[in-house]
Design an enzyme around this catalytic site. Sequence first.
Site, PDB file in Angstrom:
ATOM      1  N   SER A   1      21.678  27.544  13.147  1.00 31.34           N
ATOM      2  CA  SER A   1      20.484  27.030  13.807  1.00 31.34           C
ATOM      3  C   SER A   1      19.523  28.184  14.082  1.00 31.34           C
ATOM      4  O   SER A   1      19.116  28.891  13.148  1.00 31.34           O
ATOM      5  CB  SER A   1      20.876  26.280  15.088  1.00 31.34           C
ATOM      6  OG  SER A   1      19.767  25.627  15.656  1.00 31.34           O
TER       7      SER A   1
ATOM      8  N   ASP B   1      20.673  17.233   8.185  1.00 29.91           N
ATOM      9  CA  ASP B   1      20.198  17.951   9.365  1.00 29.91           C
ATOM     10  C   ASP B   1      19.007  17.194   9.944  1.00 29.91           C
ATOM     11  O   ASP B   1      18.037  16.896   9.231  1.00 29.91           O
ATOM     12  CB  ASP B   1      19.779  19.369   8.967  1.00 29.91           C
ATOM     13  CG  ASP B   1      19.568  20.291  10.151  1.00 29.91           C
ATOM     14  OD1 ASP B   1      19.008  19.839  11.161  1.00 29.91           O
ATOM     15  OD2 ASP B   1      19.954  21.470  10.059  1.00 29.91           O
TER      16      ASP B   1
ATOM     17  N   HIS C   1      23.137  18.709  11.779  1.00 27.42           N
ATOM     18  CA  HIS C   1      22.693  20.039  12.166  1.00 27.42           C
ATOM     19  C   HIS C   1      23.896  20.901  12.535  1.00 27.42           C
ATOM     20  O   HIS C   1      24.479  20.763  13.623  1.00 27.42           O
ATOM     21  CB  HIS C   1      21.715  19.953  13.328  1.00 27.42           C
ATOM     22  CG  HIS C   1      21.157  21.277  13.727  1.00 27.42           C
ATOM     23  ND1 HIS C   1      20.493  22.096  12.844  1.00 27.42           N
ATOM     24  CD2 HIS C   1      21.176  21.945  14.917  1.00 27.42           C
ATOM     25  CE1 HIS C   1      20.128  23.199  13.460  1.00 27.42           C
ATOM     26  NE2 HIS C   1      20.542  23.140  14.715  1.00 27.42           N
TER      27      HIS C   1
END
Length: 583
Positions: free
Chosen positions: A222, A464, A501
């Site tokens: 991330s 994601d 994600h």
Amino acid sequence: MTLPRPRPLSSLSLTLAMSAALLAACGGSDAPETAAPAPAPAPSLPQLSAATPGTLAACTALAGSFTFASTTITAANVIAAGTLTNAGQPVAEHCQVTGRMNQRVSTVDGQTYAIGFEMRMPKDWNGRYLYQGNGGTDGAVAQATGNFVGGGPLQHALQMGFAVISSDAGHNGAQNPLFGLDPQARLDYGYKAVGTLTPMAKALIRAAYGKGPDRSYIGGTSNGGRHTMVAASRYAADYDGFLAISPGFNLPKAAVAQLYGAQRWAGVATDLANLETALPIGERRLVANAILAKCDALDGAADGLVQNVEGCATAFDLSRDVPTCSGARDGTCLTTAQKSALADVFAGARNSAGEALYARWAYDPGIVSTGWADWKFRNSVGAARDPVAVGFIFSSPPESASLLSNTLGYALNFSFDTGAPKIFATSGIYTESAMSFMTPPNPTVLQELRERGAKMIVIHGNADGVFSVEDTTTWYKGLNTQWGGGAASFTRFFRVPGMGHSRGGPSTDQFDAITALVNWVEKGQAPDRIIATARGAGNAGGVNAELPADWSATRTRPLCPYPQIARYSGSGSIESAASFECR
């Protein structure tokens, strides 16, 4: 997995010469493999004496004896074996050092800022160093274990023998998100904390072990993946290997896109206080099933995974393949307005002139995951995520602190004509724009990284919900074009079907990319596939509750370097990676 200690450089030359031919034979690239990097430098500074180089000195003595410019060591303690565990296994004895760098009082908001850090150094060190990039808007010093990769691997970097550093990127949790009012705090969060901590971390390793690291790595997921890609552009001389998972390297643009999505969902939601009423799980499952019906078998196996994302973009048509309601919504159809909203979101954020503000999104059955819904419907309007990131951290000048009292209103009234350009703007004391301090400079060049022989692995889930895999795909295509089709000689990009994600979704989301990167950097073994495993019942790394009931609990798949995809060979179990080829 136990990694071998780095070999001396003199033993690498033959292996690397062979690897160039092997790379072309495996279909990775026609470009020759670049040479292995000379180890990234460690500063030559005073250190505590160790019995022999590589042996950990007295841990507690580091608190009083280690010195580095603008650095305060607050504690140094021995952490006994078994104090920490991971995947049910004890973490071996190690030294934990905490401290801070560059403490200052802001002339803008009167807050005291510092770059807080933690470093963990194993008693049985393998000679490697890892900078652990953390996620979100930072503000907390996470345990420095290197456990940043979604659902796996089952051994984190500290267990493997790495010395690992983690930081808060220059502000604490109480300062989130208003640290964005301070220009220096913005820059530390964007890129300067990594540049500041890196030489100190290497000096601390030298003080503790009597020698600097043999190899240096940086990785994260991330925002940590963004830190990694920024480092690949700004600090290529300092690291030998880069591992970026679900990287938000265009994070300001992605945050603006989240506000764009919130406005589209609001137009069809039945309750503005809960944007998920725009597309609840039953209707998302309807869309996912339609995607599977058109795209699942494009890779040769109807297995609940869409490997051929680009083929799916042609095969699946939202308007045609999802039933349109002729009456009230009942979970078996979408209204025309819902389809329009969903199509707008997946086409990517735009301003009123139709100019693209962020990338489009890939249609993937992972739309059913809770994580996807969290990002699209809650974080896009929440007080801890996208509205405050855009308003306080990425806009120049920043918004008034009153935004905090109504982040939903800010998101739903945000102007993409006048607000979105502020992420490119400078003003007054904000002399660097968010797109300057947050994103990698010249990300499709990476010349220094390539020339010194460093390697990078990038991994991104197709489902994601906050950073588009299509944005990362476009980046890699640009990098490959820059180097005449030879980007695979130093950078490999892997897409993970179904994964949200960083983790989760109907996917095989447990994989050991750290070992793959080390083997590439130190042995010249370019990763032609990375085996990924589903996290079903009994998995030591935890269970992914979003796995379909008809999957094996231990399903495996090869993650293939783009543009290859995993295709069923025509024989063997569809639960086994051995039955799939990267083609």
